[in-house]
Design a protein around this motif. Sequence first.
Motif, PDB file in Angstrom:
ATOM      1  N   ARG A 214       0.634  -1.230  -0.188  1.00 25.63           N
ATOM      2  CA  ARG A 214       0.018   0.154   0.053  1.00 25.63           C
ATOM      3  C   ARG A 214       1.466   1.286  -0.031  1.00 25.63           C
ATOM      4  O   ARG A 214       0.238   1.933  -0.919  1.00 25.63           O
ATOM      5  CB  ARG A 214      -1.077  -0.236   1.077  1.00 25.63           C
ATOM      6  CG  ARG A 214      -1.701   1.673   1.368  1.00 25.63           C
ATOM      7  CD  ARG A 214      -3.407   1.125   2.390  1.00 25.63           C
ATOM      8  NE  ARG A 214      -2.456   0.677   4.174  1.00 25.63           N
ATOM      9  CZ  ARG A 214      -2.351  -0.605   4.104  1.00 25.63           C
ATOM     10  NH1 ARG A 214      -2.900  -1.074   3.784  1.00 25.63           N
ATOM     11  NH2 ARG A 214      -1.659  -0.207   5.466  1.00 25.63           N
ATOM     12  N   ASP A 334      -2.199  12.163  -0.263  1.00 29.28           N
ATOM     13  CA  ASP A 334      -2.608  11.226   1.063  1.00 29.28           C
ATOM     14  C   ASP A 334      -3.356  12.556   2.229  1.00 29.28           C
ATOM     15  O   ASP A 334      -4.809  12.304   2.504  1.00 29.28           O
ATOM     16  CB  ASP A 334      -2.060  10.038   2.460  1.00 29.28           C
ATOM     17  CG  ASP A 334      -2.220   9.164   1.916  1.00 29.28           C
ATOM     18  OD1 ASP A 334      -2.131   9.325   0.257  1.00 29.28           O
ATOM     19  OD2 ASP A 334      -0.796   9.047   2.051  1.00 29.28           O
ATOM     20  N   LEU A 338      -7.690  13.884   2.540  1.00 33.50           N
ATOM     21  CA  LEU A 338      -8.538  13.866   3.577  1.00 33.50           C
ATOM     22  C   LEU A 338      -8.665  15.327   3.273  1.00 33.50           C
ATOM     23  O   LEU A 338      -9.962  15.420   4.059  1.00 33.50           O
ATOM     24  CB  LEU A 338      -6.819  13.740   4.942  1.00 33.50           C
ATOM     25  CG  LEU A 338      -6.369  12.217   5.623  1.00 33.50           C
ATOM     26  CD1 LEU A 338      -5.882  12.256   6.345  1.00 33.50           C
ATOM     27  CD2 LEU A 338      -7.899  11.341   5.457  1.00 33.50           C
ATOM     28  N   ILE A 346      -5.750   5.477   1.418  1.00 33.22           N
ATOM     29  CA  ILE A 346      -4.968   6.276   2.556  1.00 33.22           C
ATOM     30  C   ILE A 346      -3.094   4.972   1.911  1.00 33.22           C
ATOM     31  O   ILE A 346      -3.196   4.387   1.977  1.00 33.22           O
ATOM     32  CB  ILE A 346      -4.619   6.480   3.664  1.00 33.22           C
ATOM     33  CG1 ILE A 346      -5.654   7.050   3.903  1.00 33.22           C
ATOM     34  CG2 ILE A 346      -3.707   7.208   4.334  1.00 33.22           C
ATOM     35  CD1 ILE A 346      -6.328   8.527   2.902  1.00 33.22           C
ATOM     36  N   ASN A 348      -0.651   5.888   3.212  1.00 33.73           N
ATOM     37  CA  ASN A 348       0.514   6.099   4.178  1.00 33.73           C
ATOM     38  C   ASN A 348       0.018   6.187   5.650  1.00 33.73           C
ATOM     39  O   ASN A 348      -0.395   6.711   6.225  1.00 33.73           O
ATOM     40  CB  ASN A 348       1.323   7.510   4.118  1.00 33.73           C
ATOM     41  CG  ASN A 348       2.099   7.108   3.032  1.00 33.73           C
ATOM     42  OD1 ASN A 348       3.501   6.600   2.955  1.00 33.73           O
ATOM     43  ND2 ASN A 348       1.480   8.433   2.185  1.00 33.73           N
ATOM     44  N   ALA A 349      -0.959   4.613   6.059  1.00 39.93           N
ATOM     45  CA  ALA A 349      -1.834   4.451   7.112  1.00 39.93           C
ATOM     46  C   ALA A 349      -0.692   4.404   8.603  1.00 39.93           C
ATOM     47  O   ALA A 349      -1.239   4.877   9.502  1.00 39.93           O
ATOM     48  CB  ALA A 349      -2.050   3.464   7.183  1.00 39.93           C
ATOM     49  N   ASP A 350       0.503   4.279   7.924  1.00 42.04           N
ATOM     50  CA  ASP A 350       1.654   4.464   9.744  1.00 42.04           C
ATOM     51  C   ASP A 350       1.440   5.786  10.219  1.00 42.04           C
ATOM     52  O   ASP A 350       2.370   5.587  11.092  1.00 42.04           O
ATOM     53  CB  ASP A 350       2.677   3.245   9.073  1.00 42.04           C
ATOM     54  CG  ASP A 350       2.989   3.740   7.510  1.00 42.04           C
ATOM     55  OD1 ASP A 350       2.673   4.721   7.082  1.00 42.04           O
ATOM     56  OD2 ASP A 350       4.445   4.117   7.852  1.00 42.04           O
ATOM     57  N   GLU A 352      -0.899   8.101  10.322  1.00 43.20           N
ATOM     58  CA  GLU A 352      -1.923   8.802   9.749  1.00 43.20           C
ATOM     59  C   GLU A 352      -2.089   9.944  10.596  1.00 43.20           C
ATOM     60  O   GLU A 352      -3.035  10.584  10.387  1.00 43.20           O
ATOM     61  CB  GLU A 352      -3.432   7.870  10.705  1.00 43.20           C
ATOM     62  CG  GLU A 352      -5.077   8.438  10.394  1.00 43.20           C
ATOM     63  CD  GLU A 352      -5.171   7.543   9.977  1.00 43.20           C
ATOM     64  OE1 GLU A 352      -6.715   7.250  10.137  1.00 43.20           O
ATOM     65  OE2 GLU A 352      -5.214   5.943   9.985  1.00 43.20           O
ATOM     66  N   ASP A 353      -1.306   9.441  12.055  1.00 40.33           N
ATOM     67  CA  ASP A 353      -1.674  10.929  13.073  1.00 40.33           C
ATOM     68  C   ASP A 353      -1.527  12.206  12.177  1.00 40.33           C
ATOM     69  O   ASP A 353      -2.259  13.546  12.530  1.00 40.33           O
ATOM     70  CB  ASP A 353      -0.889  10.649  14.334  1.00 40.33           C
ATOM     71  CG  ASP A 353      -2.306   9.287  15.150  1.00 40.33           C
ATOM     72  OD1 ASP A 353      -2.573   9.256  14.796  1.00 40.33           O
ATOM     73  OD2 ASP A 353      -0.546   9.128  16.143  1.00 40.33           O
ATOM     74  N   LEU A 355      -0.840  13.204   8.822  1.00 43.77           N
ATOM     75  CA  LEU A 355      -1.224  13.252   7.858  1.00 43.77           C
ATOM     76  C   LEU A 355      -2.824  14.031   8.490  1.00 43.77           C
ATOM     77  O   LEU A 355      -2.837  15.330   7.981  1.00 43.77           O
ATOM     78  CB  LEU A 355      -2.012  12.058   7.025  1.00 43.77           C
ATOM     79  CG  LEU A 355      -1.234  11.652   6.584  1.00 43.77           C
ATOM     80  CD1 LEU A 355      -1.515  10.064   5.646  1.00 43.77           C
ATOM     81  CD2 LEU A 355      -0.656  11.853   5.172  1.00 43.77           C
ATOM     82  N   GLU A 356      -3.421  13.525  10.029  1.00 38.59           N
ATOM     83  CA  GLU A 356      -4.584  14.115   9.981  1.00 38.59           C
ATOM     84  C   GLU A 356      -4.092  15.586  10.407  1.00 38.59           C
ATOM     85  O   GLU A 356      -4.903  16.450  10.515  1.00 38.59           O
ATOM     86  CB  GLU A 356      -5.629  12.959  11.281  1.00 38.59           C
ATOM     87  CG  GLU A 356      -5.602  12.045  10.644  1.00 38.59           C
ATOM     88  CD  GLU A 356      -6.393  10.995  11.533  1.00 38.59           C
ATOM     89  OE1 GLU A 356      -6.855  11.771  12.786  1.00 38.59           O
ATOM     90  OE2 GLU A 356      -7.402  10.468  11.036  1.00 38.59           O
TER      91      GLU A 356
END
Length: 401
Positions: A214, A334, A338, A346, A348-350, A352-353, A355-356
């Motif tokens: 991913r 990503d 969002l 997404i 780069n789910a690892d 996520e913090d 990114l948000e």
Amino acid sequence: MTVWDDLVGQERVSEQLAAAARDADALVTAAAADAPPPEASKMTHAWLFTGPPGAGRNQAARAFAAALQCVSPDRALGGSPGCGFCDGCHTALIGTHADVTTVAAVGTQILADDMRDTVRKSFTSPANGRWQVILVEDAERLNEKSANAVLKAVEEPAPRTVWLLCAPSIEDVLPTIRSRCRHLNLSTPSVAAIADMLVRREGIEPDVAAAAARATQGHVDRARRLATDPAARERRAAVLRLPLRVDEIGSALKAAQELVDAATEDAKQLAEETDAKETEEMKAALGAAQGGRMPRGTAGVMKDLEDKQKRRRTRTQRDSLDLALTDLTAFYRDVLALQLGSRVAIANADAEDALERLARSSSPESTLRRIEAVAACRDALDRNVAPLLAVEAMTMALRAG
């Protein structure tokens, strides 16, 4: 396990190449028996493999080269060439077959000097294989002189010579060359296909394989490296922390320096072993005694080798930087997803913090400007701008948003 098993998500291309390899086998058999060649053969003397980065252009070309050199006894019983186990397949796949010549860019271009001996070899008969195969991994890096040399060889090839050219797109190759090649376009493999390959071929845990597939968004080699190399995962994590480190001018410039230093160290580590081996082999070929002085008149040859190694280190550094910039682009993509409420998965789910956090503190317009800044940095590196200057300009643009 056949030679086609490494072509992830490229079933259509594998089928076409397997059919061509069967017809190539029939051509060699007919010539040996002094019989007329079969009609409507799918085999031709020049092939052009295109596709996005990571799709497996070079792997497809090398698998085809192996199938052309296959000497499996199963072929006499109706088996298809490309068994993956015989001496012909094995040596072609690992790059040691005497009749499979690989040409790759040492620096930013493939020079005419790098192609001269290869073009000359293309007009000779195979030494012990079934075909004389010339594989050009970076056909888009042929300069004017080297491209003209390839054109002459492709226009009038020897009867048992096959040219395999690899490039990102058909437009990256001279029209006069590509018009003489059979074109195969590889597609971006799906995340599921890459994850499945990592589990089956590398023994990676399914969740780790899925995360690597991913994160790399269809790049097979990067996914394999990310899944198997902890150092690669740490370097990627450091790149993904960069967007949160450019709030101040000083920290932005420091982040740029660290990014360039990391790429330089990567290039140094990759070059040390290769350069030392090449140098020792060259000294032995020139007749130098073990640990002794070089024979007279060989200084120029050694200087040419040093220049070649220097160009290769420069390219390796820029390739490492380009890899980091690709990860950075995916990060901001990503963020934009969002911000726009997109349903796109997404990558780069690892992270996520992070990114948000960035999605909340900036606008979609500023994210687009940051993506453009990363693209501008890549363009500057392609134009041979000093890496540190290009990356510093990018980090300052990322800070401005």
